[in-house]
Motif scaffolding. Structure first.
Motif, short mmCIF file in Angstrom:
data_model
loop_
_atom_site.label_atom_id
_atom_site.label_comp_id
_atom_site.label_asym_id
_atom_site.label_seq_id
_atom_site.Cartn_x
_atom_site.Cartn_y
_atom_site.Cartn_z
N ILE A 154 0.83 -1.21 0.00
CA ILE A 154 0.00 0.00 0.00
C ILE A 154 0.86 1.25 0.00
O ILE A 154 0.62 2.20 -0.77
CB ILE A 154 -0.94 -0.02 1.22
CG1 ILE A 154 -1.92 -1.19 1.11
CG2 ILE A 154 -1.70 1.30 1.33
CD1 ILE A 154 -2.83 -1.32 2.31
N PHE A 155 1.88 1.29 0.87
CA PHE A 155 2.72 2.49 0.95
C PHE A 155 3.52 2.70 -0.34
O PHE A 155 3.69 3.84 -0.79
CB PHE A 155 3.67 2.39 2.14
CG PHE A 155 2.98 2.38 3.47
CD1 PHE A 155 2.28 3.51 3.91
CD2 PHE A 155 3.02 1.28 4.29
CE1 PHE A 155 1.64 3.50 5.14
CE2 PHE A 155 2.38 1.27 5.52
CZ PHE A 155 1.68 2.38 5.94
N ARG A 156 4.00 1.65 -0.92
CA ARG A 156 4.74 1.79 -2.18
C ARG A 156 3.82 2.26 -3.31
O ARG A 156 4.24 3.03 -4.18
CB ARG A 156 5.39 0.45 -2.54
CG ARG A 156 6.31 0.51 -3.75
CD ARG A 156 6.96 -0.85 -3.99
NE ARG A 156 7.83 -1.19 -2.87
CZ ARG A 156 9.09 -0.79 -2.78
NH1 ARG A 156 9.62 -0.02 -3.73
NH2 ARG A 156 9.83 -1.15 -1.76
N LEU A 157 2.57 1.81 -3.26
CA LEU A 157 1.62 2.23 -4.29
C LEU A 157 1.27 3.71 -4.14
O LEU A 157 1.15 4.43 -5.15
CB LEU A 157 0.35 1.38 -4.20
CG LEU A 157 -0.77 1.70 -5.19
CD1 LEU A 157 -0.30 1.46 -6.62
CD2 LEU A 157 -2.01 0.88 -4.87
N LEU A 158 1.13 4.19 -2.89
CA LEU A 158 0.71 5.57 -2.67
C LEU A 158 1.86 6.56 -2.75
O LEU A 158 1.71 7.66 -3.27
CB LEU A 158 0.03 5.68 -1.30
CG LEU A 158 -1.29 4.89 -1.12
CD1 LEU A 158 -1.81 5.04 0.29
CD2 LEU A 158 -2.33 5.36 -2.13
N THR A 159 3.03 6.17 -2.21
CA THR A 159 4.15 7.11 -2.12
C THR A 159 5.31 6.77 -3.03
O THR A 159 6.23 7.57 -3.19
CB THR A 159 4.66 7.18 -0.67
OG1 THR A 159 5.17 5.90 -0.28
CG2 THR A 159 3.55 7.59 0.27
#
Length: 325
Positions: A154-159
Motif C-alpha cells: 500500500i505504501f509503495r503504491l501511494l508514495t
C-alpha cells in the motif's frame, strides 16, 4: 521421689528442645545471611566502586570500603549517560511497550484458554516455539522488514517507496501489539495456563445474565486475573528496561539507558578528551571496569526501587498465580 525425678526429666527435655530450637535458628540465620550476601555481593561491590578513586581501585588491600572517598567518577558517568533525560525516555518507552505487550498477550492467552478454533494446538505450538528460538536468529529478518516496511504494497503504491521505521519506537510498538515482543511467548503461555484453570461457571453465569463475550472478559475474567497481570507486567517491564538487543538494532541513536550503557566507555573517552582530561584515544582497563560498574548500578537502581515498592504485590501475585495456575 519419682514425681520429682519425672519433673526434672521433663524440665531437662524442655530445655533441650529450646536449645535445639535456638541452635537451628542460628544455623538458619547464618545460611540465609550467607546466601543473601553471596547474591548481593556484586551489587555491593558496584555500589562501593561508585565512591572509589583510581588509587583505591588499583590497591589490592581495598575491598568494599574506599579509603579515598570521592563522587567524581559517579558525577562524570552521570553526565556522560545523560542520566535524567535517558531515565525519563527509558521509563516512558518501557511503560508504553509493557502495556502493549500485556494487552496483546492477555487477549491471545485468553483466546487459547477459552475458545476453540481450527488448528488451535498447531498455533499454540508455534507460540511455544518462540520460547526455543533465540531472538538473534530473527533479528536480521525483522530489521529488513522494518527498514523496508510496507503493508501489502500500500505504501509503495501511494508514495512510490516503503517506510523506514528504523531509529524509531515503532518497531518495538508493532512487535508488542502483535504479540511478538520480548518474551511474549512466555507471557502468553502463563496467561493461558491461568485462564484455563479458572472455573467455567463464571462465564456461563455471565452469559446467562445476558453479557456478551467482551463484557464477560472485561467485567468478570479480567478483574479475577489481577495476580497474573501483576506478575506479567513486572516481568515485561524489567525485560524491556534491560533490553539491549532490539534497542541497539531498532533504536541505535536513541538516548536510553541500555544503549547509553552499551556505549558508555566510548562516550566517556570523548567526554575526557573534550574536557582536556585525556589526550589519547583510550583509557586503562581499571578505569573501564570502574565506569562500567557505575553505569550498571545507575541502570538497575530504578528497578531496585520498583521492587522495594512493589515487592508485596509481586510476592502475592506469584503466590496466588501459583495456586490457581
Amino acid at each position: 521421689m519419682s514425681a520429682m525425678v519425672l519433673g526434672k526429666e521433663m524440665a531437662f527435655k524442655k530445655m533441650q528442645r529450646k536449645m535445639l530450637s535456638a541452635a537451628w535458628s542460628i544455623v538458619r540465620f547464618v545460611l540465609i545471611a550467607g546466601i543473601g550476601y553471596y547474591i548481593l555481593y556484586p551489587l555491593i561491590t558496584k555500589f562501593s566502586m561508585c565512591f572509589m578513586s583510581m588509587e583505591d581501585l588499583s590497591d589490592v588491600t581495598v575491598r568494599l570500603i574506599p579509603r579515598h572517598f570521592t563522587t567524581e567518577n559517579l558525577r562524570m558517568v552521570w553526565d556522560v549517560m545523560e542520566y535524567p533525560s535517558a531515565l525519563l525516555r527509558t521509563l516512558s518507552l518501557s511503560l508504553l511497550i509493557t502495556i502493549a505487550q500485556l494487552f496483546s498477550c492477555l487477549l491471545i492467552g485468553y483466546g487459547f484458554a477459552r475458545f476453540s478454533f481450527p488448528l488451535k494446538r498447531f498455533w499454540f505450538a508455534l507460540v511455544l516455539l518462540t520460547l526455543l528460538v533465540p531472538p538473534q536468529v530473527i533479528t536480521i529478518p525483522l530489521y529488513m522488514r522494518f527498514n523496508y516496511f510496507d503493508i501489502g504494497g500500500i505504501f509503495r503504491l501511494l508514495t512510490g517507496r516503503s517506510l523506514n521505521l528504523i531509529n524509531s519506537v515503532w518497531p518495538s510498538i508493532l512487535l508488542a501489539c502483535t504479540g511478538l515482543g520480548i518474551r511474549n511467548g512466555l507471557f502468553i503461555y502463563i496467561i493461558r495456563q491461568y485462564f484455563r484453570n479458572m472455573p467455567k461457571e463464571l462465564e456461563e453465569a455471565s452469559l446467562i445474565d445476558g453479557a456478551g463475550v467482551f463484557r464477560t472478559f472485561f467485567r468478570i475474567m479480567l478483574p479475577s486475573a489481577r495476580p497474573i497481570l501483576t506478575s506479567v507486567f513486572l516481568f515485561s517491564f524489567v525485560w524491556q528496561w534491560n533490553d539491549i538487543l532490539y534497542a541497539s538494532w531498532f533504536m541505535p541513536n536513541a538516548s536510553i539507558l541500555s544503549t547509553n550503557l552499551n556505549n558508555l566507555v566510548y562516550n566517556f573517552v570523548l567526554y575526557l578528551r573534550t574536557t582536556g582530561q585525556l589526550m589519547s584515544d583510550q583509557i586503562d582497563v581499571g578505569r573501564q571496569t570502574l565506569i562500567n560498574g557505575i553505569g550498571c548500578l545507575l541502570v538497575i537502581l530504578p528497578l531496585l526501587i520498583l521492587y522495594m515498592i512493589a515487592q508485596k504485590a509481586f510476592v502475592e501475585s506469584i503466590e496466588r498465580s501459583g495456586l490457581v495456575g
